[in-house]
Design an enzyme around this catalytic site. Structure first.
Site, PDB file in Angstrom:
ATOM      1  CG  LEU A   1      -1.812  -1.199   1.328  1.00 24.92           C
ATOM      2  CD1 LEU A   1      -2.994  -0.991   3.132  1.00 24.92           C
ATOM      3  CD2 LEU A   1      -2.940  -1.087   0.378  1.00 24.92           C
ATOM      4  CG  ASP A   2       0.442   3.987  -3.164  1.00 29.99           C
ATOM      5  OD1 ASP A   2       0.964   3.658  -3.551  1.00 29.99           O
ATOM      6  OD2 ASP A   2      -0.352   4.903  -3.336  1.00 29.99           O
ATOM      7  CE  LYS A   3       5.103   9.245   5.096  1.00 27.94           C
ATOM      8  NZ  LYS A   3       6.150  10.321   5.019  1.00 27.94           N
TER       9      LYS A   3
END
Length: 329
Positions: free
Chosen positions: A141-143
């Site tokens: 998942l993106d940050k």
């Protein structure tokens, strides 16, 4: 000072589910520590072999072949450094972990994030993950995206989950708040590739990789929409890029066109929240798959965190107040 080169040795077996694919594509799935460009170069140089033989990157695989990588690589990232941190693990057994990633936590070390990542925390939580590629990470998942992730904890689980994700056998559903009142849901089937004008961005491109996102409306507010997005592929920033491409960027997503849109006459608290929301309003809410070993069907649901819930509560209250005002006019 420049880090010295190290010899990296890795090997893996081509899953039957990837039969018919090109070798360079399969290598990128099995050896995710490295970029596809690096792997293609190593295939050409004979450093990455197929059943012990040097072949071309475009060679088609049949399943069951052995890949072996012996190459000089630079160890610039703290992939193997355990670091204690609080992890929200909601299920675990000998083969998998399912966790709820908070917004703000980077999944793995990289440029600008050498440590204090999810990988470092996982290596401290379960030391045996150091024996697996990418510490068992099979998707990310993106940050600033929160929500559910599954992590492989055994070699068998890693191979199975990598192939299952590639074959679209892992269900991943997200909730998001986008700008604009969406009339109806839609299926977005447009290819995605790197934005030639901005290295950190992706963009819809005819020459990109196929990407499919199913978007459905959950709730409508005055000038925003709560949506559910289901992935048919897993491209970098896919939901964010696809929603921007149809004129509905996610709230807080400055990288992909969020303008901090404000409903007319909104209260000060609403204005402040929409203008300062610190991340893209995106949460991985549902994850379902067949257990790699027991073959039991497993499904997990995780409600959005407090910041997301507060955002939708204010938007709903604003919409309700607007209806009351209109009815009294």
């Amino acid at each position: 000072m420049e880090e010295p080169d190290e010899t990296d040795f890795q090997q893996g077996e081509v899953p039957d589910a990837l039969a018919g694919e090109r070798l360079d594509k399969v290598a990128a799935i099995l050896f995710q520590d490295f970029s596809r460009a690096e792997l293609t170069r190593w295939i050409g140089a004979g450093d990455l072999t197929l059943n012990g033989e040097t072949v071309k990157p475009k060679t088609k695989v049949f399943g069951g072949e052995q890949l072996q990588l012996i190459a000089q690589v630079r160890d610039l990232e703290a992939w193997h450094e355990p670091q204690a941190m609080a992890l929200d693990v909601i299920y675990e057994d000998a083969d998998i972990l399912v966790l709820n990633k908070p917004a703000g936590l980077v999944v793995h070390p990289g440029a600008g994030n050498r440590d204090r990542t999810l990988v470092n925390g996982l290596l401290h939580y379960r030391r045996t993950l150091a024996e697996l590629p990418r510490a068992g990470i099979v998707h990310r998942l993106d940050k600033d995206t929160s929500g559910l992730m599954v992590v492989a904890a055994s070699s068998a689980a890693y191979r199975y989950l990598v192939a299952a994700i590639q074959a679209r056998q892992v269900a991943r559903h997200y909730v998001a708040v986008c700008e604009g009142a969406m009339v109806a849901g839609q299926d977005i089937d447009t290819s995605i590739g790197r934005d030639p004008r901005a290295r950190k961005r992706q963009a819809v491109r005819d020459d990109g990789k196929p990407a499919f996102t199913e978007v459905r409306v959950r709730d409508r507010y005055r000038v925003h929409t709560l949506i559910e997005a289901r992935l048919g592929s897993g491209r970098t920033h896919q939901i964010r890029v696809h929603l921007q491409s149809i004129g509905h960027p996610l709230v807080g997503d400055r990288l992909y066109g969020s303008r901090g849109r404000i409903p007319k006459g909104a209260e000060a608290s609403m204005v402040q929240l929409l203008q300062s929301f610190p991340r893209q309003a995106l949460h991985a809410a549902h994850l379902a798959f067949e257990h790699p070993v027991s073959k039991e069907f497993m499904a997990f649901d995780q409600p959005p965190p407090e910041d997301f819930a507060h955002l939708t509560e204010l938007l709903a209250a604003d919409a309700d107040l607007s209806q009351v005002v209109d009815a009294g006019s």
